[in-house]
Design a protein around this motif. Sequence first.
Motif, PDB file in Angstrom:
ATOM      1  N   GLU A  69      -3.574  43.167 -14.547  1.00 41.65           N
ATOM      2  CA  GLU A  69      -2.528  42.996 -13.539  1.00 41.65           C
ATOM      3  C   GLU A  69      -2.947  41.975 -12.477  1.00 41.65           C
ATOM      4  O   GLU A  69      -2.136  41.194 -11.997  1.00 41.65           O
ATOM      5  CB  GLU A  69      -2.191  44.344 -12.885  1.00 41.65           C
ATOM      6  N   ILE A  70      -4.219  41.963 -12.140  1.00 42.63           N
ATOM      7  CA  ILE A  70      -4.715  40.977 -11.173  1.00 42.63           C
ATOM      8  C   ILE A  70      -4.569  39.568 -11.747  1.00 42.63           C
ATOM      9  O   ILE A  70      -4.092  38.649 -11.065  1.00 42.63           O
ATOM     10  CB  ILE A  70      -6.185  41.275 -10.807  1.00 42.63           C
ATOM     11  N   ILE A  83      -1.564  34.304 -11.994  1.00 40.46           N
ATOM     12  CA  ILE A  83      -0.782  33.302 -12.734  1.00 40.46           C
ATOM     13  C   ILE A  83       0.612  33.177 -12.132  1.00 40.46           C
ATOM     14  O   ILE A  83       1.128  32.062 -11.979  1.00 40.46           O
ATOM     15  CB  ILE A  83      -0.721  33.653 -14.237  1.00 40.46           C
ATOM     16  N   GLN A  84       1.210  34.297 -11.767  1.00 46.22           N
ATOM     17  CA  GLN A  84       2.543  34.252 -11.150  1.00 46.22           C
ATOM     18  C   GLN A  84       2.508  33.468  -9.835  1.00 46.22           C
ATOM     19  O   GLN A  84       3.404  32.663  -9.563  1.00 46.22           O
ATOM     20  CB  GLN A  84       3.058  35.671 -10.887  1.00 46.22           C
ATOM     21  N   MET A  85       1.471  33.698  -9.038  1.00 44.90           N
ATOM     22  CA  MET A  85       1.359  32.983  -7.762  1.00 44.90           C
ATOM     23  C   MET A  85       1.161  31.483  -7.995  1.00 44.90           C
ATOM     24  O   MET A  85       1.735  30.655  -7.293  1.00 44.90           O
ATOM     25  CB  MET A  85       0.202  33.538  -6.924  1.00 44.90           C
ATOM     26  N   ASN A  86       0.346  31.145  -8.993  1.00 40.98           N
ATOM     27  CA  ASN A  86       0.107  29.734  -9.292  1.00 40.98           C
ATOM     28  C   ASN A  86       1.381  29.038  -9.767  1.00 40.98           C
ATOM     29  O   ASN A  86       1.636  27.890  -9.397  1.00 40.98           O
ATOM     30  CB  ASN A  86      -0.992  29.587 -10.336  1.00 40.98           C
ATOM     31  N   ILE A  87       2.162  29.757 -10.571  1.00 34.87           N
ATOM     32  CA  ILE A  87       3.434  29.178 -11.030  1.00 34.87           C
ATOM     33  C   ILE A  87       4.392  29.043  -9.851  1.00 34.87           C
ATOM     34  O   ILE A  87       5.074  28.031  -9.690  1.00 34.87           O
ATOM     35  CB  ILE A  87       4.059  30.033 -12.155  1.00 34.87           C
ATOM     36  N   LYS A  88       4.418  30.054  -8.999  1.00 33.27           N
ATOM     37  CA  LYS A  88       5.335  30.066  -7.872  1.00 33.27           C
ATOM     38  C   LYS A  88       5.043  28.914  -6.902  1.00 33.27           C
ATOM     39  O   LYS A  88       5.962  28.240  -6.417  1.00 33.27           O
ATOM     40  CB  LYS A  88       5.231  31.408  -7.128  1.00 33.27           C
ATOM     41  N   TYR A  89       3.778  28.684  -6.633  1.00 32.44           N
ATOM     42  CA  TYR A  89       3.409  27.645  -5.677  1.00 32.44           C
ATOM     43  C   TYR A  89       3.079  26.310  -6.359  1.00 32.44           C
ATOM     44  O   TYR A  89       2.519  25.417  -5.740  1.00 32.44           O
ATOM     45  CB  TYR A  89       2.237  28.112  -4.807  1.00 32.44           C
ATOM     46  N   LYS A  90       3.398  26.211  -7.633  1.00 31.90           N
ATOM     47  CA  LYS A  90       3.283  24.967  -8.415  1.00 31.90           C
ATOM     48  C   LYS A  90       1.881  24.367  -8.340  1.00 31.90           C
ATOM     49  O   LYS A  90       1.685  23.194  -8.058  1.00 31.90           O
ATOM     50  CB  LYS A  90       4.327  23.960  -7.949  1.00 31.90           C
ATOM     51  N   ARG A  91       0.900  25.208  -8.616  1.00 32.36           N
ATOM     52  CA  ARG A  91      -0.485  24.750  -8.616  1.00 32.36           C
ATOM     53  C   ARG A  91      -0.896  24.186  -9.970  1.00 32.36           C
ATOM     54  O   ARG A  91      -2.004  23.700 -10.122  1.00 32.36           O
ATOM     55  CB  ARG A  91      -1.406  25.899  -8.223  1.00 32.36           C
ATOM     56  N   TYR A  92      -0.016  24.312 -10.946  1.00 35.75           N
ATOM     57  CA  TYR A  92      -0.280  23.735 -12.255  1.00 35.75           C
ATOM     58  C   TYR A  92       0.375  22.356 -12.324  1.00 35.75           C
ATOM     59  O   TYR A  92       1.347  22.078 -11.629  1.00 35.75           O
ATOM     60  CB  TYR A  92       0.313  24.606 -13.373  1.00 35.75           C
ATOM     61  N   LYS A 147       3.427  30.039 -18.558  1.00 36.00           N
ATOM     62  CA  LYS A 147       4.495  31.038 -18.749  1.00 36.00           C
ATOM     63  C   LYS A 147       4.273  31.829 -20.032  1.00 36.00           C
ATOM     64  O   LYS A 147       4.507  33.038 -20.081  1.00 36.00           O
ATOM     65  CB  LYS A 147       5.864  30.360 -18.742  1.00 36.00           C
ATOM     66  N   LYS A 148       3.812  31.155 -21.094  1.00 34.06           N
ATOM     67  CA  LYS A 148       3.499  31.862 -22.342  1.00 34.06           C
ATOM     68  C   LYS A 148       2.350  32.842 -22.115  1.00 34.06           C
ATOM     69  O   LYS A 148       2.366  33.967 -22.603  1.00 34.06           O
ATOM     70  CB  LYS A 148       3.120  30.863 -23.434  1.00 34.06           C
ATOM     71  N   GLY A 153       2.326  36.947 -22.472  1.00 29.46           N
ATOM     72  CA  GLY A 153       1.315  37.669 -23.257  1.00 29.46           C
ATOM     73  C   GLY A 153       0.628  38.743 -22.440  1.00 29.46           C
ATOM     74  O   GLY A 153       0.388  39.855 -22.919  1.00 29.46           O
ATOM     75  N   TYR A 154       0.292  38.406 -21.167  1.00 30.77           N
ATOM     76  CA  TYR A 154      -0.325  39.396 -20.292  1.00 30.77           C
ATOM     77  C   TYR A 154       0.595  40.594 -20.075  1.00 30.77           C
ATOM     78  O   TYR A 154       0.160  41.745 -20.085  1.00 30.77           O
ATOM     79  CB  TYR A 154      -0.693  38.785 -18.940  1.00 30.77           C
ATOM     80  N   ASN A 155       1.885  40.315 -19.864  1.00 34.04           N
ATOM     81  CA  ASN A 155       2.847  41.403 -19.639  1.00 34.04           C
ATOM     82  C   ASN A 155       2.915  42.330 -20.847  1.00 34.04           C
ATOM     83  O   ASN A 155       2.948  43.556 -20.707  1.00 34.04           O
ATOM     84  CB  ASN A 155       4.230  40.850 -19.302  1.00 34.04           C
ATOM     85  N   GLU A 156       2.955  41.773 -22.046  1.00 35.61           N
ATOM     86  CA  GLU A 156       3.006  42.595 -23.265  1.00 35.61           C
ATOM     87  C   GLU A 156       1.723  43.399 -23.435  1.00 35.61           C
ATOM     88  O   GLU A 156       1.759  44.577 -23.802  1.00 35.61           O
ATOM     89  CB  GLU A 156       3.242  41.706 -24.486  1.00 35.61           C
ATOM     90  N   TYR A 157       0.572  42.760 -23.147  1.00 34.92           N
ATOM     91  CA  TYR A 157      -0.710  43.445 -23.287  1.00 34.92           C
ATOM     92  C   TYR A 157      -0.825  44.592 -22.281  1.00 34.92           C
ATOM     93  O   TYR A 157      -1.274  45.697 -22.614  1.00 34.92           O
ATOM     94  CB  TYR A 157      -1.846  42.440 -23.096  1.00 34.92           C
ATOM     95  N   ILE A 158      -0.390  44.367 -21.038  1.00 38.47           N
ATOM     96  CA  ILE A 158      -0.421  45.423 -20.019  1.00 38.47           C
ATOM     97  C   ILE A 158       0.487  46.575 -20.420  1.00 38.47           C
ATOM     98  O   ILE A 158       0.144  47.745 -20.261  1.00 38.47           O
ATOM     99  CB  ILE A 158      -0.018  44.855 -18.632  1.00 38.47           C
ATOM    100  N   LYS A 159       1.636  46.246 -20.974  1.00 38.83           N
ATOM    101  CA  LYS A 159       2.577  47.286 -21.411  1.00 38.83           C
ATOM    102  C   LYS A 159       1.956  48.140 -22.509  1.00 38.83           C
ATOM    103  O   LYS A 159       2.067  49.370 -22.488  1.00 38.83           O
ATOM    104  CB  LYS A 159       3.870  46.616 -21.901  1.00 38.83           C
ATOM    105  N   SER A 160       1.288  47.508 -23.465  1.00 35.81           N
ATOM    106  CA  SER A 160       0.660  48.277 -24.550  1.00 35.81           C
ATOM    107  C   SER A 160      -0.494  49.123 -24.014  1.00 35.81           C
ATOM    108  O   SER A 160      -0.692  50.264 -24.453  1.00 35.81           O
ATOM    109  CB  SER A 160       0.185  47.356 -25.662  1.00 35.81           C
ATOM    110  N   LEU A 161      -1.267  48.600 -23.050  1.00 33.40           N
ATOM    111  CA  LEU A 161      -2.354  49.384 -22.454  1.00 33.40           C
ATOM    112  C   LEU A 161      -1.817  50.609 -21.722  1.00 33.40           C
ATOM    113  O   LEU A 161      -2.370  51.706 -21.821  1.00 33.40           O
ATOM    114  CB  LEU A 161      -3.170  48.517 -21.484  1.00 33.40           C
ATOM    115  N   LYS A 162      -0.722  50.421 -20.993  1.00 33.41           N
ATOM    116  CA  LYS A 162      -0.124  51.554 -20.273  1.00 33.41           C
ATOM    117  C   LYS A 162       0.402  52.608 -21.238  1.00 33.41           C
ATOM    118  O   LYS A 162       0.297  53.805 -20.986  1.00 33.41           O
ATOM    119  CB  LYS A 162       0.996  51.063 -19.351  1.00 33.41           C
ATOM    120  N   THR A 163       0.963  52.163 -22.362  1.00 35.91           N
ATOM    121  CA  THR A 163       1.437  53.104 -23.376  1.00 35.91           C
ATOM    122  C   THR A 163       0.269  53.905 -23.939  1.00 35.91           C
ATOM    123  O   THR A 163       0.357  55.128 -24.107  1.00 35.91           O
ATOM    124  CB  THR A 163       2.162  52.350 -24.510  1.00 35.91           C
ATOM    125  N   ASN A 164      -0.840  53.226 -24.239  1.00 33.37           N
ATOM    126  CA  ASN A 164      -2.025  53.917 -24.756  1.00 33.37           C
ATOM    127  C   ASN A 164      -2.562  54.917 -23.741  1.00 33.37           C
ATOM    128  O   ASN A 164      -2.936  56.036 -24.107  1.00 33.37           O
ATOM    129  CB  ASN A 164      -3.120  52.907 -25.115  1.00 33.37           C
TER     130      ASN A 164
END
Length: 177
Positions: free
Chosen positions: A128-129, A134-143, A152-153, A157-168
């Motif tokens: 989550e950290i 990554i969200q902050m970097n995208i938001k403030y256009k640091r890329y 964004k890809k 991927g992080y969102n899907e991985y976090i979701k699967s970890l929470k399910t487990n």
Amino acid sequence: MTAKQKAARERFKKVVAEAGKLRKKNPKLTQAQAVKQAFAISYSKAGEVKKVGSVKKKAAPKKKAALKKAAPKKKAASKKVASKRITDIHKDSKSHNVNIRVVSGIEKYSNSVLDELNFLSNKISNMEILRDRIQMNIKYKRYSVDDIPEAKKQLKGYNEYIKSLKTNLRNLKKHIK
């Protein structure tokens, strides 16, 4: 036929004849109303016409409301997993499937289960950290402009991985009660 039955039959014939007379006098009367009045005449001592109204039904006795006992309030479960203790492993005999075994704590499985719980919790918080960064970097256009689609890809991927970890983690906690 008994004598009482014969007498009742004769009385009924007289009542029907009387009802016919009443209907001739008052054509708005129905047959049932006329018979009712004729019976009232036959049973009255003075022979006066008494109007008989509809029969009032007695009100059903009111049932007393059953007193409901207030269920005891459940205490909120503590968030500390390590504080739970196992008392026994037992079969759930109230279930339709008697082969279900319920673990009522985690003390006996402390090494493997606690380690896995801690690992999943730490992994979720770390991911989550990273996701937030990554969200902050995208938001403030640091890329650079070329790196934003890749970021964004990666975020997806992080969102899907976090979701699967929470399910487990949720599934692991279901088996520990």
